[in-house]
Design an enzyme around this catalytic site. Structure first.
Site, short mmCIF file in Angstrom:
data_model
loop_
_atom_site.label_atom_id
_atom_site.label_comp_id
_atom_site.label_asym_id
_atom_site.label_seq_id
_atom_site.Cartn_x
_atom_site.Cartn_y
_atom_site.Cartn_z
N ASP A 2 -84.89 17.69 80.60
CA ASP A 2 -85.02 18.98 79.95
C ASP A 2 -85.33 18.84 78.47
O ASP A 2 -84.89 17.89 77.82
CB ASP A 2 -83.72 19.78 80.13
CG ASP A 2 -83.90 21.25 79.84
OD1 ASP A 2 -85.04 21.75 79.98
OD2 ASP A 2 -82.92 21.90 79.47
N HIS A 19 -94.72 17.75 77.40
CA HIS A 19 -94.80 17.34 78.80
C HIS A 19 -95.44 15.96 78.94
O HIS A 19 -95.02 15.14 79.77
CB HIS A 19 -95.58 18.38 79.61
CG HIS A 19 -94.90 19.71 79.70
ND1 HIS A 19 -93.59 19.85 80.14
CD2 HIS A 19 -95.33 20.96 79.40
CE1 HIS A 19 -93.27 21.13 80.12
NE2 HIS A 19 -94.29 21.82 79.68
N LEU A 116 -87.09 -0.36 94.08
CA LEU A 116 -86.58 0.95 93.67
C LEU A 116 -87.18 2.04 94.54
O LEU A 116 -88.37 2.01 94.85
CB LEU A 116 -86.95 1.22 92.20
CG LEU A 116 -86.60 2.60 91.64
CD1 LEU A 116 -85.09 2.74 91.47
CD2 LEU A 116 -87.32 2.86 90.31
#
Length: 218
Positions: A2, A19, A116
């Site tokens: 955020d 972004h 991962l």
């Protein structure tokens, strides 16, 4: 993850700059996770509520996600990172859906090689996930439903529940993220906006988690 827009606003930059920087931080988080032996990393890229943002910003985010996939998939393959998407993916257009499926297929690993699992929550909401599972359970006609029954039908069913949930950007709320799955997760809140959330900040979050004693209600 955020704080992208607020990070950009405080620097008199357009929202897209926040972004774009956020994508860089996500890549660093993946690299950190591989290096530290973390087995699953889930990032909340786009919530079901984010569809309520302006058309301009939503379209920008969709283009950014598409571009990021094209650019980052080779790096994921090189590092044996398997990519998966969770959420109401039917909301995305055909071009982006195709790129998402292609990215999942290209990064598929066997369990011995995989370092991962990178899970990207896109058009995701915790309430949507639970309701979706409940609607599937209704079709089973079981007399009694267990927690395991519901868990098996969540979008995250093939992954373990999270141990640590990190929320950046000064907010101290869950915001509809993995509501069922994070029942006993440890939470870490930081004032740092996501575009400024460095490897050092991530390490501090992990070290804070390591100092906690998890009792699971006992």
């Amino acid at each position: 993850m955020d704080g992208n827009n607020r990070w950009a606003s405080e620097r008199n930059l357009p929202g897209v700059a926040g972004h774009q920087k956020g994508v860089e931080r996500a890549r660093e988080a993946v690299e950190f996770s591989v290096k530290k032996g973390i087995s699953i990393l889930t990032i909340f890229a786009f919530s079901s509520e984010n569809w309520g943002r302006s058309n301009e910003e939503v379209n920008l985010l969709m283009k950014l996600l598409n571009t990021a996939l094209k650019e980052q998939v080779p790096n994921l393959i090189e590092n044996s990172v398997q990519l998966s998407f969770i959420g109401d993916l039917s909301q995305f257009d055909a071009d982006l859906l195709s790129q998402m499926k292609k990215s999942e297929d290209l990064t598929a690993c066997n369990e011995k090689e995989k370092k991962l699992d990178l899970v990207v929550a896109a058009s995701y909401g915790g309430r949507w996930d639970i309701v979706n599972a409940v609607n599937s359970l209704k079709e089973s006609n079981k007399d009694k439903i267990s927690e395991e029954d519901l868990t098996s039908l969540l979008s995250t069913s093939k992954f373990r529940d999270p141990d640590l949930c990190i929320r950046t950007g000064k907010e101290k709320r869950i915001s509809n993220f993995l509501l069922w799955q994070s029942a006993y997760a440890e939470y870490y809140f930081t004032d740092v906006y996501w575009p400024s959330f460095s490897r050092v900040d991530l390490l501090e979050a992990v070290e804070a988690y390591q100092q906690r004693k998890r009792r699971y209600g006992e």
